[in-house]
Design a protein around this motif. Sequence first.
Motif, short mmCIF file in Angstrom:
data_model
loop_
_atom_site.label_atom_id
_atom_site.label_comp_id
_atom_site.label_asym_id
_atom_site.label_seq_id
_atom_site.Cartn_x
_atom_site.Cartn_y
_atom_site.Cartn_z
N ASP A 420 0.84 -1.20 0.00
CA ASP A 420 0.00 0.00 0.00
C ASP A 420 0.87 1.25 0.00
O ASP A 420 1.82 1.35 0.80
N PRO A 421 0.62 2.21 -0.89
CA PRO A 421 1.37 3.47 -0.87
C PRO A 421 1.20 4.16 0.49
O PRO A 421 0.11 4.17 1.07
N ALA A 422 2.28 4.73 1.00
CA ALA A 422 2.25 5.39 2.31
C ALA A 422 2.13 6.90 2.14
O ALA A 422 2.76 7.49 1.25
N ASN A 423 1.30 7.50 2.99
CA ASN A 423 1.11 8.96 3.03
C ASN A 423 0.83 9.57 1.66
O ASN A 423 1.45 10.56 1.26
N PRO A 424 -0.09 8.99 0.91
CA PRO A 424 -0.31 9.48 -0.46
C PRO A 424 -1.04 10.83 -0.48
O PRO A 424 -1.87 11.13 0.37
N ILE A 425 -0.71 11.62 -1.48
CA ILE A 425 -1.46 12.82 -1.84
C ILE A 425 -2.12 12.53 -3.19
O ILE A 425 -1.44 12.19 -4.16
N ILE A 426 -3.44 12.68 -3.24
CA ILE A 426 -4.21 12.41 -4.44
C ILE A 426 -4.49 13.73 -5.16
O ILE A 426 -4.85 14.73 -4.53
N ARG A 427 -4.32 13.72 -6.46
CA ARG A 427 -4.72 14.88 -7.27
C ARG A 427 -5.98 14.53 -8.05
O ARG A 427 -6.00 13.57 -8.82
N ALA A 428 -7.04 15.32 -7.83
CA ALA A 428 -8.28 15.18 -8.59
C ALA A 428 -8.39 16.37 -9.54
O ALA A 428 -8.35 17.52 -9.11
N TYR A 429 -8.51 16.06 -10.82
CA TYR A 429 -8.50 17.11 -11.85
C TYR A 429 -9.84 17.15 -12.56
O TYR A 429 -10.50 16.13 -12.76
N VAL A 430 -10.24 18.36 -12.96
CA VAL A 430 -11.47 18.53 -13.73
C VAL A 430 -11.24 19.58 -14.80
O VAL A 430 -10.54 20.57 -14.58
N ASP A 431 -11.82 19.34 -15.95
CA ASP A 431 -11.81 20.31 -17.05
C ASP A 431 -13.24 20.40 -17.57
O ASP A 431 -13.75 19.47 -18.19
N ASN A 432 -13.91 21.53 -17.28
CA ASN A 432 -15.29 21.74 -17.69
C ASN A 432 -15.35 22.72 -18.86
O ASN A 432 -14.65 23.74 -18.85
N ARG A 433 -16.19 22.43 -19.83
CA ARG A 433 -16.44 23.35 -20.94
C ARG A 433 -17.95 23.42 -21.15
O ARG A 433 -18.61 22.39 -21.31
N GLN A 434 -18.47 24.67 -21.18
CA GLN A 434 -19.90 24.85 -21.38
C GLN A 434 -20.14 25.98 -22.36
O GLN A 434 -19.57 27.07 -22.22
N HIS A 463 -12.66 14.22 -16.13
CA HIS A 463 -12.30 14.02 -14.72
C HIS A 463 -11.25 12.91 -14.64
O HIS A 463 -11.38 11.87 -15.29
N TRP A 464 -10.24 13.13 -13.84
CA TRP A 464 -9.29 12.05 -13.56
C TRP A 464 -8.63 12.25 -12.20
O TRP A 464 -8.63 13.35 -11.64
N GLY A 465 -8.08 11.14 -11.68
CA GLY A 465 -7.36 11.18 -10.42
C GLY A 465 -6.08 10.37 -10.51
O GLY A 465 -6.01 9.35 -11.22
N ARG A 466 -5.06 10.83 -9.79
CA ARG A 466 -3.78 10.12 -9.79
C ARG A 466 -3.09 10.32 -8.45
O ARG A 466 -3.47 11.20 -7.67
N ILE A 467 -2.08 9.52 -8.21
CA ILE A 467 -1.24 9.73 -7.03
C ILE A 467 -0.24 10.83 -7.37
O ILE A 467 0.60 10.67 -8.26
N GLN A 468 -0.36 11.93 -6.67
CA GLN A 468 0.56 13.05 -6.92
C GLN A 468 1.89 12.82 -6.21
O GLN A 468 2.95 13.20 -6.72
N TRP A 469 1.81 12.21 -5.03
CA TRP A 469 3.03 11.91 -4.27
C TRP A 469 2.69 10.83 -3.25
O TRP A 469 1.59 10.78 -2.69
N ALA A 470 3.65 9.93 -3.03
CA ALA A 470 3.48 8.91 -2.00
C ALA A 470 4.82 8.23 -1.77
O ALA A 470 5.73 8.28 -2.62
N GLU A 471 4.94 7.55 -0.65
CA GLU A 471 6.10 6.71 -0.36
C GLU A 471 5.75 5.27 -0.72
O GLU A 471 4.61 4.85 -0.65
N GLY A 472 6.76 4.52 -1.12
CA GLY A 472 6.58 3.10 -1.39
C GLY A 472 5.87 2.80 -2.68
O GLY A 472 5.24 1.73 -2.81
N LEU A 473 5.97 3.66 -3.66
CA LEU A 473 5.35 3.39 -4.95
C LEU A 473 6.18 2.38 -5.74
O LEU A 473 7.40 2.29 -5.55
N PRO A 474 5.55 1.62 -6.63
CA PRO A 474 6.31 0.65 -7.44
C PRO A 474 7.38 1.35 -8.27
O PRO A 474 7.19 2.46 -8.77
N THR A 475 8.51 0.69 -8.41
CA THR A 475 9.60 1.24 -9.20
C THR A 475 9.16 1.43 -10.65
O THR A 475 8.55 0.53 -11.25
N GLY A 476 9.45 2.59 -11.18
CA GLY A 476 9.12 2.85 -12.58
C GLY A 476 7.68 3.22 -12.83
O GLY A 476 7.27 3.31 -14.00
N LEU A 477 6.89 3.45 -11.78
CA LEU A 477 5.49 3.84 -11.97
C LEU A 477 5.41 5.17 -12.71
O LEU A 477 6.06 6.14 -12.32
#
Length: 813
Positions: A420-434, A463-477
């Motif tokens: 499990d990734p340790a102390n992760p920071i998640i980035r949630a992104y949105v791009d709206n066009r109307q 809409h998308w989400g990703r791990i912006q930062w964390a400890e213990g991530l897989p090598t080469g992610l």
Amino acid sequence: MRYFWLLALAVTVTVQGAFAQSIVGTVRDARTSSPLPLASVQLLHGNMGMAADRSGHFEFDNLSEGSYVLRVSFVGYETVERKVQLGHADVFVAVEMHAVAMPGPEIEISAMRARERFSPVTFSDIDREDIESEYYMQDIPVMLADLPSVTFYSESGHGIGYNYLRIRGFDQRRLAVMVNGVPQNDPEDHNVYWIDLVDLLGNTDNIQVQRGAGSAFYGPPAIGGSINIVTGDFANRKGVSISTGAGSYNTQRYALAVGSGLVDDTYTFFGRFSRMSTDGYRDHSYTKASSYYVAATRYDEDVTTRLNIYGGPLEDGLVYYGLPRFAIEDRDERRKNYNYWEAADGEYTWTSERRKQEHEQFSQPHFEMLNEWKASESLTFNSALFYVIGQGYFDYDGTGWTDAAYYRLTPEFGFENVGDPANPIIRAYVDNRQVGWLPRMTYAHDGGSFTAGLELRRHRSEHWGRIQWAEGLPTGLDPHRRYYEYRGGKDIAAAYVQEQYSLTDRINVMGNLQYVFNRYSLFDEKYVGTEFDHDYHFINPRLGVNFNINDAWNLYGNVSYTHREPRLKNLYDAAESSGGTTPQFAQNADGSYDFDNPYVRPEKLLNFELGAGFVGDRHRVLLNAYVMDFEDEIVKSGGLDRFGQPITGNADQTLHMGMELVAQYQLLRSLAVEVNGLLSRSRLESYTVYDTDDDGNSVATSLDGNRIAGFPEQLANVKLRWRESGITGVLTLKYVGEQYTDNYENPENRVDPYSVLNASIGYRTPPVMGLRSVDLRLTVNNILDRLYAQSGEGNQFFVAAERNFFVDLVLNL
């Protein structure tokens, strides 16, 4: 509460003195007979002056016999001068003003704008002078909070950042909010993000708030009411203004405004640019924002066109979780900002500090083209074409509640033996066009007018989400790998007609009919592959009548039927699919989803309004009663999502009833008092919730008869306003009754009643040192330094800031 009654008693006692003669009168529009509040009224003899009150009334007392010249002016109207001969008795003067003919027609922003003693709806107005006397840098909900039946709360505590507005207890997702007639509610989420409208009040000419259902022809359905914010054409705002201000919590603002006035009888140009920042009342609740507003108007003989561009980038610290009840009256704990906590027996059992990386960056520019073409004396065409972009992200803590499976770091997705990734920071992104177009046609005929219009809008989002930062991530992610990704959309097509007809000189009727088509779409979902379209078709009628009994009294009433669709998130929260969320639709026998059959149904409202108004020379009174009968009202169903927002569902039957009182009185020539109040009752008539016991069995709990969460049943405001010789003072007392934060009437999940006293005082100098004027103002909020909560969700409470102040200076060149 005792302060409210003491102040209310004090302001209703008037001492009548023995004065000499008086000149009293009213100022009205010559065409519509509508009062012109705040018109400038001067007696040239003796150099006396005042502003007419909200009823257009003015009065000069203690005058000696003789001849006087009365001069009345109002922006957009021809100045009037009248000779008045004062003898042994008072003299009444009825002033009728004619609008100045602009080079082209004035753009009528909205077909739904209400007029006193004509429109059978319940409404309140805020004009430019009120905004100038009270606005410093607070968000729009704070400015509106003193209006009848309006409350707000602030996540940061001091009215800057993320703020939330309610009318009659209905949250802003159930209000129709517009700027220049352009809808502002997010098409997918229905929410209004006031933080994206930073400093818009600095460009606003007037705001109209209508209460009750069916008060908007376009945009999201108006359940609790509608708000239309109208920016100016700026033809009368020529010159340069430089402003700066500072206050509590390291709050600062700088602004520059430049107006051309009318150029070559054809053009006006205006621009306002500002920068504001604050540390916020609660920890890590800072906001940094820049804003721009640029407008250009062209007047031709029969056509007027205006371009508006406004928006600005912002950054703020996340502060979306409330605090436990015991922290409300603790001056240290109430300023905390945890991203998670647990508590029992009046103390914390677990806390997680908000991390510095948890923040948001967003920008939402608006592009508008407004047009009015007066094709003939009886036929007018209006159009609003707009494009809105909303782009940004927020980073938040994923510690403690996420694991490798949540981020799809499992063998199924090509990852073996990943911890499990340790102390992760998640980035949630949105791009709206109307993009949208709001055309309408108005035909003036004998006895009234007929209006027909369309609403055509297309909204698309990524809409998308990703791990912006964390400890213990897989090598080469891949650092840009997204663990959820999807696109959303909403297509809106609506048509409406309105007829306003005068049956007699005293009776006029209004009829509205609206057809609405909404289509939600969700597609291109990565990993899961869920795709669906879901359509809604609504017909919303409204009928009203206004009866002017005489020149002072009027009665009005209306009945309307309105629908509102659920949010897209009610149908499927695709951002949480990795956490187990599934589409909220009935399933077919083969396990597939029936996307024509969602679990959450549209809410349906039958609304009755009945009111009586009285307008006198020095006072105005309005009494209104309403009944709002719901089927399938969308209410809090228990629990909060990851961002502190309530999870909602349908209640079979609910009922809201209330009475509203608005009274205004000109106590003295320069002193006016405004009082408004609400007594209401909001109940779950038929509502059963289901849970599971320890053995996994379904348990039904009836909440029939319970109060509905989030609806205070008593509200009151008293406002004293002083205007004299460039000095403006405002003193406001607000009282909000208790409200529950869930539907179970749990006494621990209750916001206690509170009262708060705010004040501002300002001075505008005459021309000095080559400047047109200098404005200096001091605002003090929560004068009595009360420790209280404004709102809550479940066991979380949002506190208001302690005593705070702001000082601002404006140089008008």
